[in-house]
Design a protein around this motif. Structure first.
Motif, mmCIF file in Angstrom:
data_model
loop_
_atom_site.group_PDB
_atom_site.id
_atom_site.type_symbol
_atom_site.label_atom_id
_atom_site.label_comp_id
_atom_site.label_asym_id
_atom_site.label_seq_id
_atom_site.Cartn_x
_atom_site.Cartn_y
_atom_site.Cartn_z
ATOM 1 N N PRO A 93 0.849 -1.178 -0.055
ATOM 2 C CA PRO A 93 -0.037 0.093 0.020
ATOM 3 C C PRO A 93 0.671 1.345 0.181
ATOM 4 C CG PRO A 93 -0.635 -1.521 1.785
ATOM 5 C CD PRO A 93 0.639 -1.947 1.071
ATOM 6 N N ILE A 94 0.422 2.583 -0.396
ATOM 7 C CA ILE A 94 1.044 3.791 -0.427
ATOM 8 C C ILE A 94 0.408 4.544 0.780
ATOM 9 C CG2 ILE A 94 1.196 5.727 -1.534
ATOM 10 C CD1 ILE A 94 1.085 4.318 -4.204
ATOM 11 N N ALA A 95 1.179 4.779 1.746
ATOM 12 C CA ALA A 95 0.711 5.578 3.005
ATOM 13 C C ALA A 95 0.834 7.136 2.492
ATOM 14 C CB ALA A 95 1.504 5.120 4.164
ATOM 15 N N VAL A 96 -0.085 7.877 2.680
ATOM 16 C CA VAL A 96 0.002 9.326 2.281
ATOM 17 C C VAL A 96 0.006 10.246 3.642
ATOM 18 C CG1 VAL A 96 -1.129 11.238 1.060
ATOM 19 C CG2 VAL A 96 -0.787 9.173 0.014
ATOM 20 N N ARG A 97 0.706 10.976 3.742
ATOM 21 C CA ARG A 97 0.728 11.886 4.773
ATOM 22 C C ARG A 97 1.095 13.371 3.954
ATOM 23 N NH1 ARG A 97 -0.959 8.184 6.483
ATOM 24 N NH2 ARG A 97 -0.584 7.078 8.709
ATOM 25 N N ALA A 98 -0.030 14.376 3.908
ATOM 26 C CA ALA A 98 0.219 15.527 3.130
ATOM 27 C C ALA A 98 0.145 16.562 3.933
ATOM 28 C CB ALA A 98 -0.331 15.569 1.884
ATOM 29 N N ARG A 99 0.678 17.556 4.048
ATOM 30 C CA ARG A 99 0.579 19.054 4.507
ATOM 31 C C ARG A 99 0.347 20.014 3.149
ATOM 32 N NH1 ARG A 99 2.085 22.820 9.105
ATOM 33 N NH2 ARG A 99 2.583 24.784 7.896
ATOM 34 N N ILE A 100 -0.821 20.756 2.849
ATOM 35 C CA ILE A 100 -0.844 21.641 1.951
ATOM 36 C C ILE A 100 -1.001 23.048 2.328
ATOM 37 C CG2 ILE A 100 -1.978 21.979 -0.422
ATOM 38 C CD1 ILE A 100 -2.749 18.878 1.078
ATOM 39 N N ASP A 101 -0.153 23.981 1.873
ATOM 40 C CA ASP A 101 -0.448 25.169 2.294
ATOM 41 C C ASP A 101 -0.838 26.052 0.955
ATOM 42 O OD1 ASP A 101 0.625 25.144 4.859
ATOM 43 O OD2 ASP A 101 2.859 25.432 4.057
ATOM 44 N N LEU A 102 -1.917 26.884 1.115
ATOM 45 C CA LEU A 102 -2.525 27.447 -0.055
ATOM 46 C C LEU A 102 -3.344 28.572 0.286
ATOM 47 C CD1 LEU A 102 -5.837 25.381 -1.089
ATOM 48 C CD2 LEU A 102 -4.501 24.773 0.847
ATOM 49 N N GLY A 103 -3.714 29.165 -0.583
ATOM 50 C CA GLY A 103 -4.396 30.677 -0.554
ATOM 51 C C GLY A 103 -5.940 30.579 -0.919
ATOM 52 N N VAL A 104 -6.761 31.067 0.125
ATOM 53 C CA VAL A 104 -8.042 30.991 -0.606
ATOM 54 C C VAL A 104 -8.879 32.460 -0.580
ATOM 55 C CG1 VAL A 104 -8.664 28.646 0.455
ATOM 56 C CG2 VAL A 104 -9.119 30.608 1.953
ATOM 57 N N CYS A 105 -9.500 32.896 -1.332
ATOM 58 C CA CYS A 105 -9.772 34.334 -1.489
ATOM 59 C C CYS A 105 -11.212 34.497 -1.621
ATOM 60 C CB CYS A 105 -9.096 35.006 -2.488
ATOM 61 S SG CYS A 105 -7.314 35.153 -2.183
ATOM 62 N N ASN A 106 -11.724 35.809 -1.256
ATOM 63 C CA ASN A 106 -13.098 36.235 -1.642
ATOM 64 C C ASN A 106 -12.975 37.637 -1.857
ATOM 65 O OD1 ASN A 106 -15.724 36.865 -2.173
ATOM 66 N ND2 ASN A 106 -16.721 35.750 -0.520
ATOM 67 N N GLN A 107 -13.329 38.655 -1.001
ATOM 68 C CA GLN A 107 -12.915 39.816 -0.865
ATOM 69 C C GLN A 107 -11.856 40.073 -0.332
ATOM 70 O OE1 GLN A 107 -14.931 42.175 -2.535
ATOM 71 N NE2 GLN A 107 -16.183 40.364 -3.230
ATOM 72 N N ILE A 108 -11.344 39.049 0.610
ATOM 73 C CA ILE A 108 -10.176 39.026 1.144
ATOM 74 C C ILE A 108 -9.222 37.574 0.989
ATOM 75 C CG2 ILE A 108 -10.756 40.199 3.268
ATOM 76 C CD1 ILE A 108 -11.246 37.792 4.661
ATOM 77 N N CYS A 109 -8.092 37.633 1.141
ATOM 78 C CA CYS A 109 -7.420 36.423 0.840
ATOM 79 C C CYS A 109 -7.026 35.997 2.220
ATOM 80 C CB CYS A 109 -5.997 36.638 -0.117
ATOM 81 S SG CYS A 109 -6.764 36.932 -1.613
ATOM 82 N N VAL A 110 -6.701 34.641 2.284
ATOM 83 C CA VAL A 110 -6.236 34.033 3.592
ATOM 84 C C VAL A 110 -5.433 32.693 3.431
ATOM 85 C CG1 VAL A 110 -7.198 33.013 5.884
ATOM 86 C CG2 VAL A 110 -8.683 34.795 4.902
ATOM 87 N N PRO A 111 -4.296 32.962 3.892
ATOM 88 C CA PRO A 111 -3.679 31.580 3.940
ATOM 89 C C PRO A 111 -4.019 30.400 4.589
ATOM 90 C CG PRO A 111 -2.314 32.964 5.162
ATOM 91 C CD PRO A 111 -3.805 33.741 4.762
ATOM 92 N N VAL A 112 -4.082 29.241 4.223
ATOM 93 C CA VAL A 112 -4.695 27.951 4.947
ATOM 94 C C VAL A 112 -3.838 26.923 4.677
ATOM 95 C CG1 VAL A 112 -6.748 26.591 4.898
ATOM 96 C CG2 VAL A 112 -7.176 28.943 4.566
ATOM 97 N N THR A 113 -3.737 26.169 5.922
ATOM 98 C CA THR A 113 -3.000 24.927 5.833
ATOM 99 C C THR A 113 -4.142 23.459 5.826
ATOM 100 O OG1 THR A 113 -1.111 25.797 6.780
ATOM 101 C CG2 THR A 113 -1.326 23.368 6.949
ATOM 102 N N VAL A 114 -4.026 22.666 5.106
ATOM 103 C CA VAL A 114 -4.717 21.386 5.375
ATOM 104 C C VAL A 114 -3.966 20.364 5.359
ATOM 105 C CG1 VAL A 114 -6.768 22.365 4.108
ATOM 106 C CG2 VAL A 114 -5.341 21.159 2.779
ATOM 107 N N SER A 115 -4.200 19.302 6.151
ATOM 108 C CA SER A 115 -3.645 18.110 6.064
ATOM 109 C C SER A 115 -4.485 16.914 5.981
ATOM 110 C CB SER A 115 -2.882 17.974 7.713
ATOM 111 O OG SER A 115 -1.832 19.048 8.041
#
Length: 267
Positions: A120-142
């Motif tokens: 099997p492949i074991a995945v552990r990922a941390r992703i840093d990304l930006g989300v925007c509407n009228q403002i932009c916010v940096p977000v981290t998902v794991s």
């Protein structure tokens, strides 16, 4: 029994109260879709993002004001290599700046090559990304999960794979040439693509495989059957560098959502 994939979402920066705007309780949710083993022996999985209404996130080349996504696979196992298959992004024009991304949802196919095809492949990922509407916010998902061989193809991932940019040959590209000239802090690259127009106002995005090199927004021009795109390439140390033309990727955006991807150019 259906496996559950762990996920967590953390807002990495809060909005200043001076803006007088509260963030939605659930800006973003992230899921790792298990996918299936391909005939080539890779695992075709996907990162699925769902955003609050009106919010967007960015493509791998986010444009003038976007936040590029960053992926950290530390903690994963049995992975030899990772390849992304980015669906066609949208073009956003706001306050004179152009960015590229996805509104409210993204299924990003991720193809893992296992080091050992029988495990099997074991995945552990941390992703840093930006989300925007009228403002932009940096977000981290794991996200985390174990990807096993034998699962059936996922139609959701299949739909995302069917929405990739058009290959250059299918769009009528007959030649792609690049000319480089030194500038004070790097290289100016002018690409000339012999291909039919894909819209009245085409926009080209130039990328290199080396993400440490900053690439300016391209100046795009159409002259009959030739589309030219000129961009400055500036490495982090602002010194001249050798340019591998085979690593140049040029994505052309046209009308009605048409997106064409050109890989590599000749001198």
């Amino acid at each position: 029994m259906k496996r559950r994939f762990a996920l967590s979402v953390a807002v990495a920066a809060l909005v200043s109260p001076a803006l007088g705007q509260e963030l939605p309780a659930n800006i973003l949710s992230a899921t790792l879709r298990e996918g299936w083993r391909t005939e080539a022996g890779t695992q075709m999985a996907a990162l699925e993002l769902k955003l609050a209404p009106g919010w967007k996130t960015y493509w791998r080349a986010p444009g003038e004001a976007g936040i590029p996504p960053e992926f950290d696979w530390a903690g994963s196992s049995n992975i030899r290599s990772v390849a992304f298959h980015w669906p066609r992004p949208e073009v956003f024009d706001l306050n004179g700046m152009r960015t590229f991304g996805y509104h409210e949802a993204l299924v990003l196919p991720v193809e893992f090559s296992p080091a050992d095809a029988g495990r099997p492949i074991a995945v552990r990922a941390r992703i840093d990304l930006g989300v925007c509407n009228q403002i932009c916010v940096p977000v981290t998902v794991s996200v985390a999960g174990e990807l096993l061989p034998g699962a059936a193809p996922d139609p959701v991932i299949g739909a995302a794979l069917a929405d990739l940019p058009e290959p250059a040959a299918a769009a009528g590209l007959s030649a792609a040439h690049c000319a480089a000239e030194p500038i004070r802090d790097g290289v100016r690259l002018t690409s000339r693509l012999d291909m039919p127009p894909i819209g009245p106002e085409e926009v080209a995005v130039v990328e290199l495989s080396d993400r440490t090199v900053w690439v300016s927004p391209a100046e795009t021009r159409r002259d009959g059957g030739e589309l030219s795109a000129t961009a400055d390439l500036v490495p982090s140390d602002a010194k001249p560098f050798a340019l591998d033309r085979s690593s140049v990727r040029i994505t052309v955006f046209g009308a009605a959502g048409r997106v064409v991807e050109v890989k590599g150019c000749t001198g």
